[in-house]
Design a protein around this motif. Structure first.
Motif, mmCIF file in Angstrom:
data_model
loop_
_atom_site.group_PDB
_atom_site.id
_atom_site.type_symbol
_atom_site.label_atom_id
_atom_site.label_comp_id
_atom_site.label_asym_id
_atom_site.label_seq_id
_atom_site.Cartn_x
_atom_site.Cartn_y
_atom_site.Cartn_z
ATOM 1 N N PRO A 103 62.226 -23.753 103.158
ATOM 2 C CA PRO A 103 60.835 -23.339 103.364
ATOM 3 C C PRO A 103 60.311 -23.526 104.777
ATOM 4 N N LEU A 104 61.152 -24.029 105.701
ATOM 5 C CA LEU A 104 60.684 -24.231 107.076
ATOM 6 C C LEU A 104 60.651 -22.934 107.860
ATOM 7 N N GLY A 105 61.654 -22.077 107.624
ATOM 8 C CA GLY A 105 61.801 -20.863 108.414
ATOM 9 C C GLY A 105 61.951 -19.628 107.550
ATOM 10 N N PRO A 106 62.271 -18.492 108.177
ATOM 11 C CA PRO A 106 62.251 -17.210 107.467
ATOM 12 C C PRO A 106 63.538 -16.862 106.712
ATOM 13 N N VAL A 107 64.633 -17.607 106.932
ATOM 14 C CA VAL A 107 65.908 -17.270 106.294
ATOM 15 C C VAL A 107 65.904 -17.846 104.881
ATOM 16 N N MET A 150 78.535 -17.779 102.366
ATOM 17 C CA MET A 150 77.599 -16.660 102.341
ATOM 18 C C MET A 150 76.282 -17.060 102.997
ATOM 19 N N SER A 151 75.788 -18.248 102.691
ATOM 20 C CA SER A 151 74.519 -18.713 103.233
ATOM 21 C C SER A 151 74.632 -19.024 104.718
ATOM 22 N N MET A 197 69.120 -25.335 111.346
ATOM 23 C CA MET A 197 68.731 -25.493 109.942
ATOM 24 C C MET A 197 67.232 -25.283 109.729
ATOM 25 N N ASN A 198 66.435 -25.485 110.756
ATOM 26 C CA ASN A 198 64.990 -25.279 110.635
ATOM 27 C C ASN A 198 64.617 -23.816 110.421
ATOM 28 N N ALA A 202 73.253 -17.737 110.282
ATOM 29 C CA ALA A 202 73.679 -17.385 111.639
ATOM 30 C C ALA A 202 73.046 -16.078 112.091
ATOM 31 N N ARG A 203 72.989 -15.114 111.191
ATOM 32 C CA ARG A 203 72.365 -13.834 111.534
ATOM 33 C C ARG A 203 70.864 -13.998 111.776
ATOM 34 N N GLY A 204 70.216 -14.798 110.927
ATOM 35 C CA GLY A 204 68.792 -15.019 111.107
ATOM 36 C C GLY A 204 68.480 -15.774 112.381
ATOM 37 N N TYR A 205 69.323 -16.722 112.737
ATOM 38 C CA TYR A 205 69.104 -17.544 113.930
ATOM 39 C C TYR A 205 69.320 -16.752 115.215
#
Length: 427
Positions: free
Chosen positions: A290-294, A122-123, A285-286, A128-131
Motif C-alpha cells: 500500500p505504499l506505492g502504485p505497484v 512474477m511479483s 520495495m516502497n 522491477a517494471r514499476g520501479y
C-alpha cells in the motif's frame, strides 16, 4: 511387481487429474515408467505406498534441508495449528521472519511474503517494471522462474533474440517483452542491451542454475551482469528459490559475493510449506502497495502455519551454521565417489556441484555450462541410471534436467547405500 499400489493409484489419478499429477515432472514422462506415490517421509527417507523406503535426494525439490519432519519444525507447526489455520490479518510471525531475513541476506531491507516461488518471481518482475518504468526483461535459456507468462518463453533465431511463447496461452504480446540469452554468455546479454537501449527493466537469473541440472556461473558472469545493470539503470534479480538459505544463510549473494537488487525466495524459506518471498532495498520495495502504485496481494500470504514452519527452519539453520559445511561435505563425497566409480566402469560422465546441489551428466564433454550442453548429454543412460537407483531404493529427480538436493539427514549410512547402488549400475 515393485510398484503395484503406486501403479493402481496412478491409474486412478489420471481419471481425475490431468496426466495424473499436479506438477508435470512428477509423471515420469522424461524417464519412462510409472511414478511412485509417497505415503510418508522421515529424516533422509521417503516411503512409498508399497511399503518401500528410499534415500531421498530431491527433498521436495529443495525445501527439506533439515530432512523430513524435523521434530522441532513439526512441534512448532502443530502448536501453531492449535491457534488457528489462517487469519487474513497481520501477525507478529510475519515481522519476525522478515526481520530474520533482512538480518542475514545481503542488500535487502524489506520483504514481501507470498505463497510460491512462481508468485515471488512474477511479483519481482512487476515491481522491477514499476520501479524503472520499463517493460522488457532478460532471462536465460534453461533457467526456470515459475510458470508465469513472462517466463514461458523459448529461443527464437540467433544467439540473443526476442523470445517466442513455448506454451499455448502465452500471447505474442507478452513474449515480445521477454528477451532470451544463453546462460554464461555475457556477449549475448550485451547485444540485447545494444538492441533495446533504455527498454530493459531487469535481468532475472538463477545465480546457480538448478532447472537444467545444476549449472554453475562461469567466473565473471554474475559480476558482468551486475556491471551491465549498473551501466544501464537496470535491476538485477536473483532467483534464489532453490539457492536461498541452502548455499549459505545469505544465499548465493553471500556465497558468490554478488549483490542483486531484488531477490526471490521459496523452498527452504517455508520449511516444507508453500511459501515464497521477494526482497529488496527499501527504495525499491516502497513502490509496492500500500505504499506505492505497484499492486500485489494474496489472501494466504503470510499464513501463520507456513510462517511458523519457515521461521523455525530458518532459526535452526541460523543457529547452526555448520549445517552448510556438513551438507557441502556430504555432497562433495557423493560427487567425487560417483564420478570415480563411473570412471572405473568406463562410463563417460561430468558432475556439476556447488554446495549441496549437484547433477550427474552422462557426457564426453569436459564442462556443462548452459542448456545446449545439457541437451547434448546422453539422457538414455540417465533414464536407465534413474530406474536402477529407484530399484535400489534411491530416489533422485526423474529427469536429466534436474538437480540433486542433499539434506542434513544424509549421513554415512545413506551415502554408502547410494554408492553401493552406483557400483552395481551397468549400461
Amino acid at each position: 511387481m515393485l510398484y503395484q499400489r503406486s501403479s493402481a493409484l496412478f491409474q486412478d489419478a489420471q481419471k481425475y487429474i490431468p496426466g495424473g499429477v499436479n506438477s508435470p515432472v512428477r509423471a515420469f514422462k522424461s524417464v519412462g515408467g510409472t511414478p511412485i506415490f509417497i505415503k510418508k517421509a522421515e529424516g533422509a527417507y521417503i516411503h512409498d505406498e508399497d511399503g518401500r523406503a528410499y534415500v531421498d535426494y530431491i527433498n521436495s525439490w529443495g525445501p527439506m534441508i533439515l530432512g523430513h519432519t524435523h521434530p522441532d519444525v513439526l512441534n512448532a507447526t502443530v502448536e501453531q495449528m492449535k491457534k488457528g489455520f489462517s487469519f487474513g490479518t497481520p501477525t507478529e510471525l510475519e515481522t519476525e521472519i522478515a526481520q530474520l531475513i533482512t538480518s542475514v541476506v545481503p542488500n535487502v531491507d524489506m520483504v514481501r511474503m507470498v505463497n510460491s516461488g512462481t508468485e515471488a518471481c512474477m511479483s519481482a518482475i512487476r515491481l522491477a517494471r514499476g520501479y524503472t518504468g520499463r517493460d522488457k526483461i532478460v532471462k536465460f535459456e534453461g533457467c526456470y522462474h515459475g510458470h508465469s507468462d513472462s517466463f514461458l518463453i523459448k529461443a527464437g533465431s540467433g544467439a540473443a533474440t526476442f523470445g517466442n511463447p513455448n506454451s499455448p496461452g502465452v500471447t505474442q504480446g507478452t513474449a515480445k517483452d521477454t528477451l532470451l540469452a544463453e546462460y554464461n554468455n555475457l556477449d549475448a546479454v550485451q547485444e540485447l542491451f545494444a538492441q533495446n537501449t533504455d527498454e530493459i527493466a531487469a535481468i532475472i537469473v538463477e545465480p546457480i542454475a538448478g532447472n537444467m541440472g545444476c549449472i554453475l556461473p562461469n567466473d565473471g558472469f554474475l559480476q558482468g551482469l551486475r556491471d551491465i545493470c549498473d551501466t544501464n539503470g537496470t535491476l538485477l534479480i536473483f532467483d534464489e528459490v532453490m539457492t536461498g538459505f541452502r548455499q549459505a544463510m545469505g544465499g548465493s549473494q553471500e556465497r558468490l559475493n554478488i549483490n542483486a537488487d531484488i531477490v526471490t525466495f521459496g523452498k527452504v524459506i517455508g520449511g516444507g510449506f508453500p511459501v515464497g518471498a521477494f526482497a529488496a532495498r527499501a527504495e525499491i520495495m516502497n513502490h509496492l502497495a500500500p505504499l506505492g502504485p505497484v499492486y500485489q496481494a494474496g489472501t494466504l500470504s503470510g499464513n501463520p502455519i507456513a510462517m511458523r514452519a519457515g521461521l523455525t527452519t530458518l532459526n535452526l539453520i541460523n543457529n547452526d551454521r555448520e549445517i552448510f559445511s556438513r551438507i557441502d561435505n556430504a555432497t562433495e563425497i557423493l560427487a567425487t565417489e560417483i564420478s570415480k566409480i563411473f570412471k572405473e566402469k568406463g562410463i563417460a560422465n561430468h558432475i556439476n556441484r556447488l554446495g549441496s546441489m549437484m547433477s550427474v551428466f552422462f557426457t564426453e564433454q569436459n564442462s556443462i555450462t548452459n542448456f545446449t550442453d545439457v541437451t547434448k548429454c546422453n539422457h538414455e543412460i540417465f533414464n536407465k541410471f534413474f530406474h536402477h537407483l529407484l530399484t535400489n531404493e534411491i530416489y533422485i529427480a526423474p529427469s536429466g534436467y534436474e538437480t540433486w538436493f542433499i539434506s542434513d539427514a544424509i549421513k554415512d549410512t545413506e551415502i554408502n547405500k547410494t554408492l553401493d547402488a552406483v557400483r552395481s549400475f551397468e549400461f
